[in-house]
Scaffold this motif. Structure first.
Motif, mmCIF file in Angstrom:
data_model
loop_
_atom_site.group_PDB
_atom_site.id
_atom_site.type_symbol
_atom_site.label_atom_id
_atom_site.label_comp_id
_atom_site.label_asym_id
_atom_site.label_seq_id
_atom_site.Cartn_x
_atom_site.Cartn_y
_atom_site.Cartn_z
ATOM 1 N N GLN A 7 4.072 0.701 1.225
ATOM 2 C CA GLN A 7 4.070 2.141 0.977
ATOM 3 C C GLN A 7 3.380 2.473 -0.339
ATOM 4 N N TRP A 8 3.625 1.645 -1.330
ATOM 5 C CA TRP A 8 3.099 1.875 -2.678
ATOM 6 C C TRP A 8 1.575 1.743 -2.723
ATOM 7 N N VAL A 9 1.044 0.638 -2.197
ATOM 8 C CA VAL A 9 -0.404 0.414 -2.283
ATOM 9 C C VAL A 9 -1.176 1.178 -1.211
ATOM 10 N N GLY A 10 -0.488 1.611 -0.148
ATOM 11 C CA GLY A 10 -1.148 2.368 0.904
ATOM 12 C C GLY A 10 -1.659 1.537 2.051
ATOM 13 N N SER A 11 -0.980 0.439 2.357
ATOM 14 C CA SER A 11 -1.376 -0.414 3.480
ATOM 15 C C SER A 11 -0.351 -0.295 4.608
ATOM 16 N N GLU A 12 -0.670 -0.895 5.755
ATOM 17 C CA GLU A 12 0.268 -0.864 6.878
ATOM 18 C C GLU A 12 1.443 -1.807 6.650
ATOM 19 N N ALA A 13 1.183 -2.958 6.038
ATOM 20 C CA ALA A 13 2.227 -3.974 5.884
ATOM 21 C C ALA A 13 1.919 -4.832 4.664
ATOM 22 N N ALA A 14 2.878 -5.670 4.291
ATOM 23 C CA ALA A 14 2.707 -6.567 3.146
ATOM 24 C C ALA A 14 3.607 -7.776 3.313
#
Length: 352
Positions: free
Chosen positions: A74-81
């Motif tokens: 959510q923080w970096v703006g990706s779908e998953a981590a």
């Protein structure tokens, strides 16, 4: 010059009985010695223990990892981590993930060794990299090009505008970006460069990073599309390695307000430092970034004689060029910056 210490250096350190100002390292938010931040770690250790040596695939596992990974995405703006025990391991997992017959690996100038697989070498210029990419694509081979680079490589080529990157045939390439020196410092709420890079017309973006620099937690992370992250989680590389200690993930999740406050302090420091340094041609720097490089070796000795220590060593091996940098952190005080600026202003040498 090696400077042995027995405690983590903050804005100052003691060496041979003398106190030096310390303007080095990568603790950009200056959190290792911050009482509030350390207390978060103590509280988390009480709940989760000091380490965790099992696989993430073990039948009993901490849910804190999934919570942290959802927060990171959510923080970096990706779908998953996903998270691993170090930034280096994160880079190696991504590099090995793409080292197969379906992909062709290309390394940008100044890319970090954490991204290298066996025998990999970076191109010396973006021009030669662009030529190699186009030659590969003209042959219409099945291998998808994967470009590896550092978001902040201290040469000024990439962050903040990535203008040189835009000259490459990105629409046919996957982009792997090491954002270890950006996460926590640049971007919206310190979220790094991922949102900036999504405006580029590349096939896919994969971001990896250390969390041990600005964020001050011993861990690494990878962010990207859900399908890509799930493939990496299914790998032996991920399943066979121990994860970061769970207390680090809990500390990270609770440290948001501290990170935000320290970022604001750091930006004020950067602005003030620029306002008081007259000899700025001596330094190489990027907009709104706390690292100031230089190439004159006499400056290191000049600063040391005046009780200022900076980053100055050969990296990543003794055979490579010297890394000479002045690093501002949130732990510094305004008077520290004034003292540093006055000494830089008095230096008679020139950039080389």
């Amino acid at each position: 010059m090696k400077v042995p210490v027995s405690t983590y250096p903050g804005r100052t350190l003691v060496h041979q009985g003398k106190t030096f100002y310390y303007f080095g390292g990568t603790s950009y938010l200056g959190l290792q010695q911050d009482p509030e931040f350390r207390e978060l770690a103590v509280e988390a250790i009480r709940q989760f223990g000091s380490s965790y040596g099992a696989s993430r695939r073990a039948n009993v596992h901490f849910t804190i990892y999934e919570e942290a990974e959802e927060k990171i995405a959510q923080w970096v703006g990706s779908e998953a981590a996903l998270t691993l025990s170090s930034g280096y391991l994160a880079g190696q997992m991504v590099a090995n993930h793409f080292k197969n017959k379906e992909h062709k690996l290309f390394y940008a100038p100044n890319s970090h060794s954490a991204l290298y697989t066996s025998g990999a070498k970076p191109y010396t210029t973006y021009t030669t990299l662009g030529i190699a990419l186009r030659q590969h694509l003209e042959k219409k081979q099945a291998e998808i090009p994967v470009i590896f680079l550092d978001s902040i490589d201290f040469s000024g080529c990439n962050y903040p505008e990535f203008e040189i990157l835009k000259t490459l045939p990105l629409e046919s390439c996957i982009l792997v970006v090491d954002d270890s020196h950006g996460i926590g410092v640049v971007g919206e709420s310190g979220s790094g460069v991922h949102r900036t890079l999504t405006s580029l017309p590349c096939k896919e973006i994969v971001l990896c990073s250390s969390m041990g620099k600005a964020l001050s937690v011993q861990a690494g992370m990878v962010a990207g599309k859900t399908s890509r992250i799930e493939k990496m989680k299914a790998s032996d590389f991920f399943g066979g390695a121990s994860p970061p200690a769970p207390f680090y993930m809990a500390q990270f999740l609770k440290a948001g307000p501290i990170y935000e406050n320290r970022r604001k302090v750091l930006q004020r420091h950067i602005t003030y430092f620029h306002s008081v340094v007259r000899n700025q041609k001596l330094l190489n720097y990027m907009p709104d970034y706390p690292v100031f490089g230089y190439s004159n070796p006499d400056l290191t000795a000049y600063l040391r004689e005046r009780f200022i220590l900076v980053t100055d060593f050969r990296y990543p091996t003794e055979d490579t060029y010297a890394t000479s940098r002045i690093v501002l952190t949130s732990a510094h005080q305004k008077d520290d910056l004034t003292t540093l600026a006055e000494i830089l202003n008095s230096f008679g040498g020139k950039a080389r």
